[in-house]
Design a protein around this motif. Sequence first.
Motif, mmCIF file in Angstrom:
data_model
loop_
_atom_site.group_PDB
_atom_site.id
_atom_site.type_symbol
_atom_site.label_atom_id
_atom_site.label_comp_id
_atom_site.label_asym_id
_atom_site.label_seq_id
_atom_site.Cartn_x
_atom_site.Cartn_y
_atom_site.Cartn_z
ATOM 1 N N GLU A 15 117.266 -11.542 26.575
ATOM 2 C CA GLU A 15 117.892 -10.472 25.791
ATOM 3 C C GLU A 15 119.083 -9.883 26.538
ATOM 4 O O GLU A 15 120.125 -9.573 25.935
ATOM 5 N N LEU B 23 121.971 -12.259 26.120
ATOM 6 C CA LEU B 23 122.491 -12.210 24.750
ATOM 7 C C LEU B 23 123.303 -10.944 24.517
ATOM 8 O O LEU B 23 124.368 -10.973 23.881
ATOM 9 N N ASN B 24 122.812 -9.832 25.037
ATOM 10 C CA ASN B 24 123.537 -8.562 24.870
ATOM 11 C C ASN B 24 124.864 -8.547 25.605
ATOM 12 O O ASN B 24 125.795 -7.844 25.207
ATOM 13 N N TYR C 75 128.485 -10.778 23.618
ATOM 14 C CA TYR C 75 128.659 -10.358 22.231
ATOM 15 C C TYR C 75 130.109 -10.436 21.768
ATOM 16 O O TYR C 75 130.393 -10.354 20.568
ATOM 17 N N LYS D 261 122.890 -20.543 23.564
ATOM 18 C CA LYS D 261 122.215 -21.225 22.459
ATOM 19 C C LYS D 261 120.909 -21.898 22.887
ATOM 20 O O LYS D 261 120.047 -22.164 22.046
ATOM 21 N N LEU E 169 110.777 -15.440 20.714
ATOM 22 C CA LEU E 169 112.092 -14.822 20.879
ATOM 23 C C LEU E 169 113.194 -15.817 20.523
ATOM 24 O O LEU E 169 114.154 -15.472 19.821
ATOM 25 N N CYS E 170 113.050 -17.043 20.993
ATOM 26 C CA CYS E 170 114.063 -18.059 20.692
ATOM 27 C C CYS E 170 114.151 -18.325 19.195
ATOM 28 O O CYS E 170 115.254 -18.488 18.646
ATOM 29 N N ALA F 74 113.453 -16.146 16.850
ATOM 30 C CA ALA F 74 114.052 -14.960 16.239
ATOM 31 C C ALA F 74 115.552 -14.884 16.481
ATOM 32 O O ALA F 74 116.306 -14.427 15.615
ATOM 33 N N ARG F 75 115.981 -15.356 17.659
ATOM 34 C CA ARG F 75 117.410 -15.266 18.017
ATOM 35 C C ARG F 75 118.145 -16.576 17.812
ATOM 36 O O ARG F 75 119.267 -16.742 18.270
ATOM 37 N N GLN F 76 117.507 -17.526 17.142
ATOM 38 C CA GLN F 76 118.110 -18.833 16.806
ATOM 39 C C GLN F 76 118.586 -19.583 18.055
ATOM 40 O O GLN F 76 119.700 -20.101 18.111
#
Length: 349
Positions: free
Chosen positions: A118, A121-122, A125, A134, A159-160, A162-164
């Motif tokens: 996370e 990913l944050n 952006y 990815k 989590l993967c 949910a976050r593609q």
Amino acid sequence: MYSFKNDYSEGAHPSVLEKLAITNFQQENGYGEDTYSRAAKDKLRAEMQNDEAVIHFVSGGTQTNLLVISYLLRPHEAVISAQTGHIYANETGAIEATGHRIIPVLSTNGKVTPEAIEEVLNAHYLRPHVVKPKLVYISNSTEIGSIYTREELQALYHLCEARQLFLFLDGARLGHALTATESNLTLADVAKYTHVFYIGGTKNGALLGEAIVFRRQDIAQDFDYSLKQKGALLAKGRILGIQFDQLFTDNLYYHLARHANEMAMQIASHMRQLGCDFLTVPTTNQLFPILPKVVIDALSESYAFYIWSNIDEQHDAIRIITSWATQQSTVSQFNKDFTRIYENYLPIR
């Protein structure tokens, strides 16, 4: 001198060699379409409880990581990995050479957490000015011998999803992870809670070879093209298929990995009794004892191993790896030699 440097110093388990010899003069189709490759894939699908799994046999681990990651990612996409991950620390920039950035995350135990993902990913952006994370790369067992629990793998997978993201598990030492005393994972769990993983044969009784497993067809739709294009589709695919067919007959794969773990645990237990500390908790066939440098020097006169990391002026952590072929007599002799050397240098601890 006996080498504890790795778990692929020996050739292959005798039954694997015997099967290769017995089948040597049988004519078979090439490129993995032989009888034994098909049989091995059927056995693996049954073991994984996944009839939809797409399986390909290739020769080695770094090749596997390069093949899978370069196939799954588009040019602007990147990989998240623990800083200790093999693709980040030990593959000569193989992934970067395909044009994909590796984003490392810090880890004290070699494992990637949902929180670390996370955070990455944050931080990525600002589209389109940064790469797009990815794929999450993990190893089980990890490069420092730790293992993922079922709950940890589930959390990463959900989590993967949910976050593609793709979740890819490096299974070079998967057998050792699954047969560790503390493990509550099965091969079926791994197949269920990853998108792609591989089963390592090179480090567990095969001459060479890894089995790449895609959990379903749509993820692996054109992977065979990529295999051929990158020179990984062997004409004599039978050589790999025969080995995996034998390794997954009568639970040989698990037996060999469990033996390696048991040999390591005997060494770890003996060292603990003498008061040794470890860089990471002994769990699988990789041990990282912290020892006085003078002990390391004396030990290295009879045994080969890697010095893993510096601890302080007087101590280093070394890496000792046992294998499917490590004999009980070797472990017993090592423990005797270690006691003699270690106790001789006790004052400097």
